[in-house]
Structure formats: C-alpha cells, structure tokens
Design a protein around this motif. Sequence first.
Motif, PDB file in Angstrom:
ATOM      1  N   GLN A   1      13.153  -1.715  66.243  1.00  0.00           N
ATOM      2  CA  GLN A   1      11.813  -1.605  66.614  1.00  0.00           C
ATOM      3  C   GLN A   1      10.813  -1.248  65.228  1.00  0.00           C
ATOM      4  OE1 GLN A   1      10.825  -3.970  68.564  1.00  0.00           O
ATOM      5  NE2 GLN A   1      13.061  -4.666  68.801  1.00  0.00           N
TER       6      GLN A   1
ATOM      7  N   ILE B   1      11.868 -11.230  69.837  1.00  0.00           N
ATOM      8  CA  ILE B   1      11.325 -11.052  71.280  1.00  0.00           C
ATOM      9  C   ILE B   1      12.043 -11.146  72.144  1.00  0.00           C
ATOM     10  CG2 ILE B   1       9.436 -12.054  69.969  1.00  0.00           C
ATOM     11  CD1 ILE B   1       8.895 -13.940  71.692  1.00  0.00           C
ATOM     12  N   GLN B   2      12.931 -11.426  72.068  1.00  0.00           N
ATOM     13  CA  GLN B   2      14.209 -11.752  73.031  1.00  0.00           C
ATOM     14  C   GLN B   2      14.156 -10.505  73.970  1.00  0.00           C
ATOM     15  OE1 GLN B   2      16.758 -14.590  73.533  1.00  0.00           O
ATOM     16  NE2 GLN B   2      17.732 -14.295  75.617  1.00  0.00           N
TER      17      GLN B   2
ATOM     18  N   LEU C   1      12.745  -7.285  74.291  1.00  0.00           N
ATOM     19  CA  LEU C   1      11.666  -6.723  74.363  1.00  0.00           C
ATOM     20  C   LEU C   1      11.218  -7.254  76.205  1.00  0.00           C
ATOM     21  CD1 LEU C   1       9.360  -6.066  71.366  1.00  0.00           C
ATOM     22  CD2 LEU C   1      11.013  -4.380  73.141  1.00  0.00           C
ATOM     23  N   LEU C   2      11.059  -8.739  75.723  1.00  0.00           N
ATOM     24  CA  LEU C   2      10.868  -9.705  76.642  1.00  0.00           C
ATOM     25  C   LEU C   2      12.060  -9.736  77.917  1.00  0.00           C
ATOM     26  CD1 LEU C   2       8.901 -11.959  78.358  1.00  0.00           C
ATOM     27  CD2 LEU C   2       9.709 -13.455  76.569  1.00  0.00           C
TER      28      LEU C   2
ATOM     29  N   GLN D   1      10.952  -6.758  80.478  1.00  0.00           N
ATOM     30  CA  GLN D   1       9.780  -6.998  81.073  1.00  0.00           C
ATOM     31  C   GLN D   1      10.242  -7.728  82.506  1.00  0.00           C
ATOM     32  OE1 GLN D   1       6.442  -7.486  79.214  1.00  0.00           O
ATOM     33  NE2 GLN D   1       5.449  -7.504  80.695  1.00  0.00           N
TER      34      GLN D   1
ATOM     35  N   GLU E   1       4.893 -13.821  65.950  1.00  0.00           N
ATOM     36  CA  GLU E   1       6.349 -12.781  66.978  1.00  0.00           C
ATOM     37  C   GLU E   1       5.351 -12.581  67.788  1.00  0.00           C
ATOM     38  OE1 GLU E   1       8.951 -10.157  65.342  1.00  0.00           O
ATOM     39  OE2 GLU E   1      10.439 -12.172  64.232  1.00  0.00           O
ATOM     40  N   GLN E   2       4.055 -12.209  66.895  1.00  0.00           N
ATOM     41  CA  GLN E   2       3.284 -11.228  68.384  1.00  0.00           C
ATOM     42  C   GLN E   2       3.056 -12.539  69.654  1.00  0.00           C
ATOM     43  OE1 GLN E   2       4.210  -7.893  67.703  1.00  0.00           O
ATOM     44  NE2 GLN E   2       2.315  -7.737  69.080  1.00  0.00           N
TER      45      GLN E   2
ATOM     46  N   LEU F   1       5.191 -13.206  71.850  1.00  0.00           N
ATOM     47  CA  LEU F   1       5.250 -12.289  73.129  1.00  0.00           C
ATOM     48  C   LEU F   1       3.828 -12.054  73.400  1.00  0.00           C
ATOM     49  CD1 LEU F   1       7.247 -10.304  74.278  1.00  0.00           C
ATOM     50  CD2 LEU F   1       6.176  -8.487  71.879  1.00  0.00           C
ATOM     51  N   ASN F   2       3.006 -12.507  72.621  1.00  0.00           N
ATOM     52  CA  ASN F   2       1.861 -11.930  73.930  1.00  0.00           C
ATOM     53  C   ASN F   2       1.749 -13.652  75.342  1.00  0.00           C
ATOM     54  OD1 ASN F   2      -1.030 -11.059  74.735  1.00  0.00           O
ATOM     55  ND2 ASN F   2      -1.757 -11.837  73.066  1.00  0.00           N
TER      56      ASN F   2
ATOM     57  N   ALA G   1       4.061 -14.843  76.604  1.00  0.00           N
ATOM     58  CA  ALA G   1       5.119 -15.166  77.525  1.00  0.00           C
ATOM     59  C   ALA G   1       4.811 -13.371  78.564  1.00  0.00           C
ATOM     60  CB  ALA G   1       6.506 -14.744  76.293  1.00  0.00           C
ATOM     61  N   ARG G   2       4.238 -12.752  77.872  1.00  0.00           N
ATOM     62  CA  ARG G   2       3.774 -11.064  78.822  1.00  0.00           C
ATOM     63  C   ARG G   2       2.303 -11.768  79.903  1.00  0.00           C
ATOM     64  NH1 ARG G   2       3.698  -6.361  74.308  1.00  0.00           N
ATOM     65  NH2 ARG G   2       5.649  -5.776  74.074  1.00  0.00           N
TER      66      ARG G   2
END
Length: 685
Positions: A496, A530-531, A533-534, A537, A564-565, A568-569, A571-572
């Motif tokens: 990370q 990303i899995q 970190l996601l 959450q 990836e960002q 991730l963005n 998904a968040r």
Amino acid sequence: MRPQPRSPWRQRLRSRRWRLWAALILLVVSLLAVLVFLAAEYEEARDQTALEQDAATVSNDIRSNLLRNVQTLQTLYSVTPTVDSWSTPAADLLAQHRELVRLEWRDTGRRLLAHRDSLYIPDLFSYLDRAQALPEVNLACDNAVRQSGPAYSSSYFWPLRNGKGIEMMEMCLPVTRAGTPAGFLVATYSLPGMLAELTNKDLLRGRGLAFNEADGTRLALHSSVTGSRRTLTARAVLDLPGHTLLLQLQSPRLVRGLFPNVLTAVVGALSLALLSVLLLLGRDIRRRQRAELDVAEALAFRKAMEDSLVTGLRARDMQGRITYVNPAFCEMVGLSAEQLVGSGLPAPWWPPELVDEYQQRQMVRLAGQILPREGYESVFQRPDGTRFPVLIIEAPLIDAQGQQTGFMSAILDLTEQRRVEELNRASLERLQATARLATVGEMASLLSHELNQPLAAIASYASGTLNLLEPPQGAEAAVAPVQAELAQAMRRIGEQADRAGRVIKSVADFVRRREQAREVVTPQSLIDAIQPLLGLQVKKQGIRLQIHIAPDCPAVLCDRTMVEQVLLNLARNGVQAMPPGEPTTHSGLRLLRLEVGPLRLHSGQGPGGQAQKTWVSFSVTDHGTGLSPDVADKLFTPFFTTRAEGMGLGLSLCRTVIEQHGGALTHEPAQPRGTVFRFTLPGAA
C-alpha cells in the motif's frame, strides 16, 4: 306718316347678331347631339365590356369547377381502393353533381370494372348502348396518357328514347397506385348540366347562356333572352385539355331616354359655371395644402423618431387609461396597440402576484404625489408568461394651456443589461474556479513532494521488518503462525505504501500534463488491487459487495494506477450514497455491484483493412437514494459536491482520466433505485 326704312348697317348688324346666335345655338345643339351620341356609344361599349368580362368569369367558373371535380375524383379513388368499395361513394358523387351523368372505372386495358349512372337521367343508355360512345372514351384516354393528366373528348350528341337528345362530353383521368398505372376514371358530362350547375346563377339572371360551335351551331342551351329588345352578345373560349368549347352569353340592352344625356350636358354646363368658383378657391386650397403639408411632414418626422426608438413610450390620462404607445413598447410587452390603447388598471403586463403592489404605487402617482424622475425598476410579464426587468422614467404630460393631462413614461428593457451582468458574474466565477484549480495543482505538487519521503520511509521500515521476520538460512523450525500473519501484514503495508507512491506520482504527472505510461492490464487485476481497501469499507458499513467479470472480457490498455483510483473513487461514492440502516434492495440487503464486460467485440478487419477497436465497460451500481435532476446536471462540475467534507474534484478528475484514455464516463438511474456509473476503456490489441 310712312315708317322710315331701316338702314343697311343696322340690318347687317342685326343679321350678324342672329347669325351669331344661330351659330351659337347650332353649336350648342351639335354639342348636345355629339354628347348624347358619345354617351350612348360609351354606355353600349361599357355594357359590352361588362358582358365580355362576365362571359370570361362564367368560363373561368366552369373551368374551376371542372378542375375541382377532377380533384374530387382523385380523392374518390384514393379513399376507395377496391371496386366493391367504389360504387357507393360514386353514387353519392353523382347525386351531388348533376352535371355528371355517368362514372366509370376502367383498368389499364380500358375494360370496364365498375360504373354508376346518374339518378336524374335514368334512361340515358336505354335507347343506344354505351359501346356507341367508346371511340370518344378512347380518344379522351389517349390524350390523358399523352398529357399525364385529365383530358376531354370532343362533344357528341346522344339520342334519348323520347325523341330528344343531349350533348355530352367524356373526361378521362388516369390513376396510379404506388407510382404504377392502375387504370382510368371516366366521367361523362352533360353540356346543359355544365351550364346549369357550374355557373353563378345570380350572374346569369335575365341573360342567355349557351355552348356553340365555332361556326355558330348551338350545342347546348341553358337560357335565352326573350322579347324584341336589342341584345348584346359576348363570346368566351373554354379551353380544356383535349377539347375547346365556345361559350356565348347574351344580355338585353335597355333603351335609355334622352334625359340622362341632357343631364350630362347640364352637369357639364354647371361644371363650367363652377370653374370660376374653383379658381377663387384654388388660392385658398393651395395655402391650405401648404400648411397641411408642413403639419404632415412634422407628424411624419415625429412618428419616424418614435418608431425608430428602442425605448418604449407610453402616455396615460389622469385616470390611468393608456392614450398612446409606440411600437417599441408594443413589442416589449407582446401586445398590439389596439389592445393597449384605452386599457386601464390593472395593466395586462403586471405579474399576478405583484398586482396589489403596483396598484398601490399607481394610485399614489394618480393622486398627485409624483415619484422622482430618475426612474424606478419594475418587472413586466408577456402573454406567454415570460418576465423581464424594466426601468420606468415617468413625467407629467402638460398641454399647450399648461394643464397636466396625464403622464408620459419611458420604459427601458433591462434584459440585455442583466444578461451582461450575469455573463460578467459567470466569468468572474470561472476565473475564481481557475484560480482554485491552480491552487489545487500547486497543493498536489507540494503534497506529492512532501509525502514521497514518509512513504519511502514506511516502505523501508516494512522491508526491514520483513527481513527481521524471515527465519535464518538453514533453520529447520517452522515459522510460528503469529509470525507468518505479521509478515503478511507487513507485506500489505509495503504494497500500500508503494501504491500510494504511485498514486502521488500519477497525480503529479497529471497536474504537470506529462504523458502517462500505459500498460496491458486485465480487469481482474484492477479489481483485485482495490478489493482489500474497498472490502474493509463495505464491511464496516454493512454493505454486500458483488463483483462480476465476463469470462470473455479482454485486457485493457491503461494507466493502471489512475484507473484503480477511478474505480476506487466510484465505489466509495456508491458506498456513501447508501446511508446505514436503510434497506435498498427487494431482499432488504444493501448491495454494491461491480460489473466488467466487453462493450463491443469485433472480429476480422474493417472496411479499409484496419483492425477494429474493442472496448471494455466498467460499471459501479449502488442502490442508494439516486440523483436529483439539479444534482445530475452539475455532477461533473469542478468544486461541486453534495457532501460537507467533499472538495468536488473527484468525479471531475475521474472523467478527465477516462477521457484521456479515449473513453467516456456516464451515469444513469438504476432499478429499482440508485445510480449506475459506467466508463469505457480501450481493449488491448
């Protein structure tokens, strides 16, 4: 005492006077005779001209009605495409048009498919068979084919059983369906019926009308002139496609007495007598005309100025009724001058909710309390509901006696001024946004520079810790489970930290507009990155994560870290769109779904021999509250956010990253509720 003889001089003078009187009388009588003769000739020529004009009018009426019948027949064919459905409308048409005695529908070989006869002449073809008129029908149809339109045959006499006969004429109309000839419509006209039904009855009252041949042979007679009075005759040519008829119109001429002509002479004498009066009035008329011309020029100049103004002008009396408006004011409020002049309060251009306020302001002004002359702003409304701001400058209207008769207002439309002000405000906001973007770029560069060293230190410490946790070479003892888990955690810390360094480097490259390195990446590896970190959450929020990748999905060519960002963005954002404690699916579970699949797969080569591009679609679906129309319109606007802690740059940067890869980022409503964010990336060759 014997009378003295008259002297020769006196006799000659008297004789000359009589001769002068005789010559004058003879001249007056001759003038009257010539005037009467000319008046009679003029009246006769006038009557003849009027009769010829009426004959031309009758001819035009017949031609127009024949053309209208052709249009009716075309309509009859278009609404009744089959033989069975044609018969009843044809009978109705014959009942409405008495000039038509027969209607036929023939095929392209001119064989009879259907026909209807007029009810007004039931035994028309009882004496002779219809086949006797086929040469005329063929002649009309041949002309119709050559002209690609309706054509008429020459007229012919058709005998009846009672010893009488009727003059008839055939009209042939070719019909088509879908551009292909479909046969002919044949209409048989009765010439007497044409004269009776296709002409103006009021125009023919008391007159004679007939169809004649060129040599004077009468073909059909509608009416004749009775009595022994002198008649006037006029002829007009009725030129039809394929045939020409001669129309003859007769009218009796009334024999007028001498009195109207004498009256004309008296009027002429009175005209000479009035000449002196006209001479006396000429000077006064010239003076009056000169004064009127000056006034007209002044009025025209004033009206030209008022019409050319872009400022609206409005005059009102002391009771508030409008007495004058210029075109600019009419155009401004969307009403004509006829609608405005004479109208009072409340004004038709006042908005409904402001009527009471405006009414009070006008009552103050009409009561004599004049407002300041520098003007005041107001709002007007057009009949279509459009509202616009105006500036009203009003002053008292004073007449020539110094009395106030009303108020004169000048109205300026402030719409353009407000638009310019809005453009200036928007430009200022864009400049401020640009300045904030520049500041964000500087902050991103500064943060990327400052964070690289701590991240490098974290990676170094993680690497050193892993080295310490590794067993010595040659040791045979197994690694304790706790030590193995600690080693795995330290590897994750190192990964990370390395990933954070790549993100910062990508952001720095993005801010500096440098070319980013792209590589072939599988969608599965992007999801796997990303899995972890996601997963933490969604687990914390109690949300179920569902991932689906199509089996035949190809790899993509992209900047791995930036994509990836983006994933991730998005998904968040989906997680944050589903507040805790609220079920969002039919099963009561809160669900976040990630789907990846080929958008379009092409095999082979394109038309020019080049390989066709393959696209891969990534979608993130949440079942939250969804987006309102106002939020959806501004979703990708920089610095626009619906969260108090947000900066409003995430979605804007995501769209920029996807567009730099050649793809597109879109959103749409999800079912039963929520939002789907979808973006595309080019597949690897």
